[in-house]
Design a protein around this motif. Structure first.
Motif, PDB file in Angstrom:
ATOM      1  N   GLU A 418      34.785  39.704  53.322  1.00  0.00           N
ATOM      2  CA  GLU A 418      36.050  39.068  52.947  1.00  0.00           C
ATOM      3  C   GLU A 418      35.934  38.358  51.597  1.00  0.00           C
ATOM      4  O   GLU A 418      36.901  38.332  50.822  1.00  0.00           O
ATOM      5  CB  GLU A 418      36.482  38.077  54.027  1.00  0.00           C
ATOM      6  N   SER A 419      34.776  37.801  51.294  1.00  0.00           N
ATOM      7  CA  SER A 419      34.579  37.175  49.987  1.00  0.00           C
ATOM      8  C   SER A 419      34.700  38.206  48.874  1.00  0.00           C
ATOM      9  O   SER A 419      35.237  37.914  47.792  1.00  0.00           O
ATOM     10  CB  SER A 419      33.208  36.492  49.925  1.00  0.00           C
ATOM     11  N   GLY A 420      34.221  39.419  49.117  1.00  0.00           N
ATOM     12  CA  GLY A 420      34.355  40.473  48.114  1.00  0.00           C
ATOM     13  C   GLY A 420      35.810  40.766  47.799  1.00  0.00           C
ATOM     14  O   GLY A 420      36.204  40.898  46.630  1.00  0.00           O
ATOM     15  N   HIS A 421      36.637  40.888  48.852  1.00  0.00           N
ATOM     16  CA  HIS A 421      38.074  41.097  48.617  1.00  0.00           C
ATOM     17  C   HIS A 421      38.670  39.941  47.808  1.00  0.00           C
ATOM     18  O   HIS A 421      39.400  40.147  46.828  1.00  0.00           O
ATOM     19  CB  HIS A 421      38.809  41.187  49.953  1.00  0.00           C
ATOM     20  N   ALA A 422      38.381  38.724  48.232  1.00  0.00           N
ATOM     21  CA  ALA A 422      39.024  37.558  47.628  1.00  0.00           C
ATOM     22  C   ALA A 422      38.588  37.349  46.181  1.00  0.00           C
ATOM     23  O   ALA A 422      39.418  37.033  45.311  1.00  0.00           O
ATOM     24  CB  ALA A 422      38.715  36.312  48.460  1.00  0.00           C
ATOM     25  N   ILE A 423      37.309  37.521  45.873  1.00  0.00           N
ATOM     26  CA  ILE A 423      36.814  37.303  44.511  1.00  0.00           C
ATOM     27  C   ILE A 423      37.408  38.343  43.559  1.00  0.00           C
ATOM     28  O   ILE A 423      37.825  38.021  42.437  1.00  0.00           O
ATOM     29  CB  ILE A 423      35.274  37.342  44.482  1.00  0.00           C
ATOM     30  N   SER A 470      41.204  48.385  43.581  1.00  0.00           N
ATOM     31  CA  SER A 470      39.982  47.626  43.294  1.00  0.00           C
ATOM     32  C   SER A 470      39.738  46.554  44.349  1.00  0.00           C
ATOM     33  O   SER A 470      38.603  46.351  44.795  1.00  0.00           O
ATOM     34  CB  SER A 470      40.091  46.983  41.907  1.00  0.00           C
ATOM     35  N   VAL A 471      40.821  45.853  44.759  1.00  0.00           N
ATOM     36  CA  VAL A 471      40.671  44.799  45.771  1.00  0.00           C
ATOM     37  C   VAL A 471      40.214  45.396  47.097  1.00  0.00           C
ATOM     38  O   VAL A 471      39.373  44.816  47.802  1.00  0.00           O
ATOM     39  CB  VAL A 471      42.002  44.035  45.927  1.00  0.00           C
ATOM     40  N   LEU A 472      40.733  46.556  47.450  1.00  0.00           N
ATOM     41  CA  LEU A 472      40.347  47.184  48.714  1.00  0.00           C
ATOM     42  C   LEU A 472      38.865  47.558  48.725  1.00  0.00           C
ATOM     43  O   LEU A 472      38.214  47.513  49.770  1.00  0.00           O
ATOM     44  CB  LEU A 472      41.211  48.430  48.960  1.00  0.00           C
ATOM     45  N   PHE A 473      38.312  47.922  47.564  1.00  0.00           N
ATOM     46  CA  PHE A 473      36.898  48.300  47.507  1.00  0.00           C
ATOM     47  C   PHE A 473      35.972  47.086  47.470  1.00  0.00           C
ATOM     48  O   PHE A 473      34.753  47.228  47.639  1.00  0.00           O
ATOM     49  CB  PHE A 473      36.624  49.167  46.279  1.00  0.00           C
ATOM     50  N   GLY A 474      36.514  45.880  47.245  1.00  0.00           N
ATOM     51  CA  GLY A 474      35.669  44.703  47.117  1.00  0.00           C
ATOM     52  C   GLY A 474      34.839  44.412  48.348  1.00  0.00           C
ATOM     53  O   GLY A 474      33.691  43.948  48.237  1.00  0.00           O
ATOM     54  N   GLY A 475      35.375  44.659  49.536  1.00  0.00           N
ATOM     55  CA  GLY A 475      34.637  44.360  50.756  1.00  0.00           C
ATOM     56  C   GLY A 475      33.388  45.199  50.915  1.00  0.00           C
ATOM     57  O   GLY A 475      32.290  44.673  51.176  1.00  0.00           O
ATOM     58  N   ARG A 476      33.507  46.534  50.740  1.00  0.00           N
ATOM     59  CA  ARG A 476      32.335  47.409  50.889  1.00  0.00           C
ATOM     60  C   ARG A 476      31.289  47.107  49.818  1.00  0.00           C
ATOM     61  O   ARG A 476      30.076  47.077  50.100  1.00  0.00           O
ATOM     62  CB  ARG A 476      32.787  48.869  50.810  1.00  0.00           C
ATOM     63  N   ILE A 477      31.744  46.867  48.571  1.00  0.00           N
ATOM     64  CA  ILE A 477      30.781  46.613  47.501  1.00  0.00           C
ATOM     65  C   ILE A 477      30.011  45.323  47.763  1.00  0.00           C
ATOM     66  O   ILE A 477      28.794  45.238  47.525  1.00  0.00           O
ATOM     67  CB  ILE A 477      31.512  46.564  46.145  1.00  0.00           C
ATOM     68  N   ALA A 478      30.688  44.282  48.272  1.00  0.00           N
ATOM     69  CA  ALA A 478      30.012  43.024  48.579  1.00  0.00           C
ATOM     70  C   ALA A 478      28.967  43.215  49.669  1.00  0.00           C
ATOM     71  O   ALA A 478      27.862  42.640  49.603  1.00  0.00           O
ATOM     72  CB  ALA A 478      31.035  41.975  49.003  1.00  0.00           C
ATOM     73  N   VAL A 572      30.649  34.459  44.957  1.00  0.00           N
ATOM     74  CA  VAL A 572      30.608  35.154  46.250  1.00  0.00           C
ATOM     75  C   VAL A 572      29.763  34.362  47.238  1.00  0.00           C
ATOM     76  O   VAL A 572      30.145  34.182  48.410  1.00  0.00           O
ATOM     77  CB  VAL A 572      30.061  36.586  46.082  1.00  0.00           C
ATOM     78  N   GLU A 573      28.603  33.870  46.775  1.00  0.00           N
ATOM     79  CA  GLU A 573      27.742  33.084  47.661  1.00  0.00           C
ATOM     80  C   GLU A 573      28.435  31.785  48.070  1.00  0.00           C
ATOM     81  O   GLU A 573      28.350  31.356  49.238  1.00  0.00           O
ATOM     82  CB  GLU A 573      26.419  32.771  46.964  1.00  0.00           C
ATOM     83  N   ALA A 574      29.151  31.149  47.153  1.00  0.00           N
ATOM     84  CA  ALA A 574      29.839  29.892  47.477  1.00  0.00           C
ATOM     85  C   ALA A 574      30.960  30.119  48.487  1.00  0.00           C
ATOM     86  O   ALA A 574      31.142  29.337  49.434  1.00  0.00           O
ATOM     87  CB  ALA A 574      30.393  29.265  46.193  1.00  0.00           C
ATOM     88  N   MET A 575      31.710  31.192  48.300  1.00  0.00           N
ATOM     89  CA  MET A 575      32.795  31.469  49.251  1.00  0.00           C
ATOM     90  C   MET A 575      32.239  31.859  50.613  1.00  0.00           C
ATOM     91  O   MET A 575      32.795  31.482  51.652  1.00  0.00           O
ATOM     92  CB  MET A 575      33.700  32.578  48.703  1.00  0.00           C
TER      93      MET A 575
END
Length: 649
Positions: A418-423, A470-478, A572-575
């Motif tokens: 979820e942090s990946g999506h949000a960042i 891009s936002v949708l791919f943030g979760g898998r990449i994180a 990402v680590e902070a979130m």
């Protein structure tokens, strides 16, 4: 009264059956006690019979040991009297009881009448037990609501001002027809209301009847067709006959696509029952006789499948679109439903309206009801803002699965996802502001990233669609970068990202290589659309280019998300740490993380708008995580609204 007569008739039939059974049993028991002629003569000559009684042809006598016996001669016994006199037997005689004519008729024709009654009862049950029973097949099932029983007016309808203006002329005509007739004007004979489910089409039709103070006939499209051929057409005739007797009046047909589908579509025959019903409706609405003073209002959310003859002027002259409400409409609808519940002073309708974009009138009514239920569970006397926020979260993201137990590693992986999506969303300028992020399992998802746009969306643009991918791919990449492992939680993200990229290439002409041309195939179902066969107008070579363009778009946006998350690894680590501590963070806490400030304490509830912007809002929801099936749920009113917006040319 009808139920009482019905019950009396049933008990009469039961009594006749019982009486018949008893008499037959009595006759059989008498026959079983009768003695043979030889035994009777032997006892008579042996002096064992002291007295006898003759009733018709039956002889009842008592033997010397006190036993009562019946003798039934096979025919007429002319020596019976002489035999009794010779053996000094005292006897008496009485005539045989004769059955009445009514009793004979009942016992003779009772079984036949019973079968006829059972057949009529079965036919009444098949036809719903309506008035007239088995002979009411052709009677209309329309329910009449007169002006004394209809208290709904335009004041009870909110969020569709343009639609109300369209139908105001109908109300004016029903109140004062001469106003239009003296100028040669003719009121529309039919009004077709088109809109998504829950937008208030039926409520608007009732308000028209309530304002005009005229009779209102309500019927569903499925009420016309029954198992018998010709019933639908007969019911259409009967409905319009009743309406003409009560003219001026309104006939409201809900879900008219049940009988109004285009003739000849699909693989069925051309002379089926539904088409006969449609033909009769076409004639009644604008045939040789016409229907003066009868206005037909119909509602559907599938206008594309209706027959063209039904849509032409003279039948449904006017189409009234009842859309999903905008922010002002949502606020007006909220105020209508809030009148029914006790509201606390901190509740602000405009704030709630901004936070629920894409909601229909039915969704808003459900929101108010859910908020009232939350307040009742907490034993509150008033419904406050916190209850509305909880209700909104439940409707958007699903109910909390408090009983679901996750390990620490699973929670941390979900937090990184979820942090990946949000960042990524917070780093891209065209992305919608992130409203809330949670790792509490809701519905079928393990975590949710919730974005709220700054205003209602009318169209989607190319840069917005690329940003959403891009936002949708943030979760898998994180997961890949920080957990060093990947899960099934991104399956729904990939599905949505691929669909957006495919639509950009095949429907919206957003590919420089392929240009402004539609490459999408006909995806309509055989029995839902107008095409029976699937046609392909694109060559294999072009399809390969389409696949390459889709792959290019996905790879480019995947690279964009990867770069953002690598450059913002500390955020990402902070979130992730904040999510592990609070489980849910809001827009203010996300702003603290992006600015490098310490994360503030969580609030009791969150109000939209922390990301700034206009006073109106639209929506987009990113739902992730996986259940035992390995797929997340992204179905919500907001997601549906976002999809509808992306389809707008």
């Amino acid at each position: 009264m009808n139920n009482m007569l019905k019950n009396i008739g049933i008990w009469v039939v039961i009594g006749l059956v019982v009486l018949t059974v008893v008499q037959q049993f009595d006759k059989s028991s008498r026959k079983s006690d009768a003695v043979a002629y030889s035994q009777f003569i032997e006892e008579l000559r042996g002096g064992k019979i002291s007295e006898a009684s003759i009733e018709g042809r039956n002889v009842e006598y008592r033997t010397s040991d006190g036993k009562k016996v019946t003798y039934i001669p096979g025919g007429y016994d002319k020596d019976l009297i002489n035999d009794l006199l010779k053996n000094n037997v005292k006897f008496s005689g009485k005539p045989e009881e004769q059955q009445s004519i009514l009793t004979s008729i009942l016992f003779s024709f009772g079984p036949i009448l019973l079968l006829i009654g059972a057949w009529i009862f079965m036919m009444r049950q098949m036809q719903g037990g309506g008035k007239g029973g088995a002979f009411s097949f052709g009677k209309s099932r329309a329910r009449m609501l007169d002006e004394t029983n209809n208290s709904i007016t335009f004041a009870d309808v909110a969020g569709c001002d343009e639609a109300k203006e369209e139908v105001t002329e109908i109300v004016d005509f029903l109140k004062d027809p001469s106003k239009f007739q003296k100028l040669g004007g003719r009121i529309p004979r039919g009004v077709l209301m088109v809109g998504s489910p829950g937008t208030g089409k039926t409520l608007l039709a009732k308000a028209i009847a309530g304002e005009a103070k005229v009779p209102f006939f309500s019927i569903s499209g499925s009420d016309f067709v029954e198992m018998f051929v010709g019933v639908g057409a007969a019911r259409v005739r009967d409905m319009f006959e009743q309406a003409k007797k009560n003219a001026p009046c309104i006939i409201f047909i809900d879900e008219i696509d049940a009988v109004g589908r285009q003739r000849g579509a699909g693989l069925g025959g051309g002379n089926d029952e539904r088409e006969q019903t449609l033909n009769q409706m076409l004639v009644e609405m604008d045939g040789f006789e016409g229907s003066q003073g009868v206005i037909v209002i119909a509602a559907t959310n599938r206008p594309d499948v209706l027959d063209p003859a039904l849509m032409r002027p003279g039948r449904f002259d006017r189409q009234v679109v009842v859309p999903l409400p905008d922010i002002r409409g949502r606020e007006q609808i909220l105020q209508v439903h809030m009148r029914k519940v006790p509201i606390a002073a901190d509740v602000k309708a405009h704030v709630i309206a901004r936070g629920c974009p894409g909601f229909s009138g039915a969704d808003i009514a459900n929101l108010v009801n859910e908020a009232a239920l939350f307040a009742a569970r907490a034993n509150k006397r008033l419904v406050d803002m916190e209850d509305f926020e909880r209700a909104k979260d439940k409707i958007y993201m699903g109910a909390e699965r408090k009983s679901m137990v996750l390990t620490e590693d699973e929670k941390r992986a979900t937090a990184y996802h979820e942090s990946g999506h949000a960042i990524v969303a917070a780093s891209l300028p065209k992305a919608d502001p992130v409203h809330k992020v949670t790792i509490i399992p809701r519905g079928r998802a393990l975590g949710v990233t919730w974005q709220l746009p700054e205003r209602d969306r009318i169209s989607l643009y190319k840069d917005q669609m690329l940003t959403e991918i891009s936002v949708l791919f943030g979760g898998r990449i994180a997961e890949d970068l920080f957990v060093k492992n990947i899960s099934t939680g991104a399956s729904n993200d990939f599905e949505r990202a691929t669909k957006i990229a495919r639509d950009m290439v095949t429907r919206y002409g957003m590919s420089d290589l392929l240009g402004p041309m539609v490459y999408a195939e006909n995806e309509g179902e055989v029995f839902l659309g107008r095409s029976v066969t699937q046609t392909r107008n694109v060559s294999e070579e072009t399809l390969q280019k389409v696949d390459l363009e889709i792959r290019r778009i996905i790879d480019e946006q995947y690279a964009v998300s990867t770069k953002i998350l690598k450059d913002n690894a500390d955020k990402v680590e902070a979130m992730t740490a904040a999510l592990m501590e609070y489980e849910t963070i809001d827009a203010d806490q996300i702003a603290d993380i992006m600015a490098g400030r310490p994360v503030r304490a969580i609030k009791t509830y969150n109000t939209p708008g922390s990301g700034g912007g206009d006073s109106s809002a639209g929506t987009a929801v990113s739902t992730d995580g996986a259940d035992s099936g390995g797929k997340a749920d992204a179905t919500s009113p907001a997601a549906a609204s976002s999809k509808a917006a992306s389809d707008t040319p």
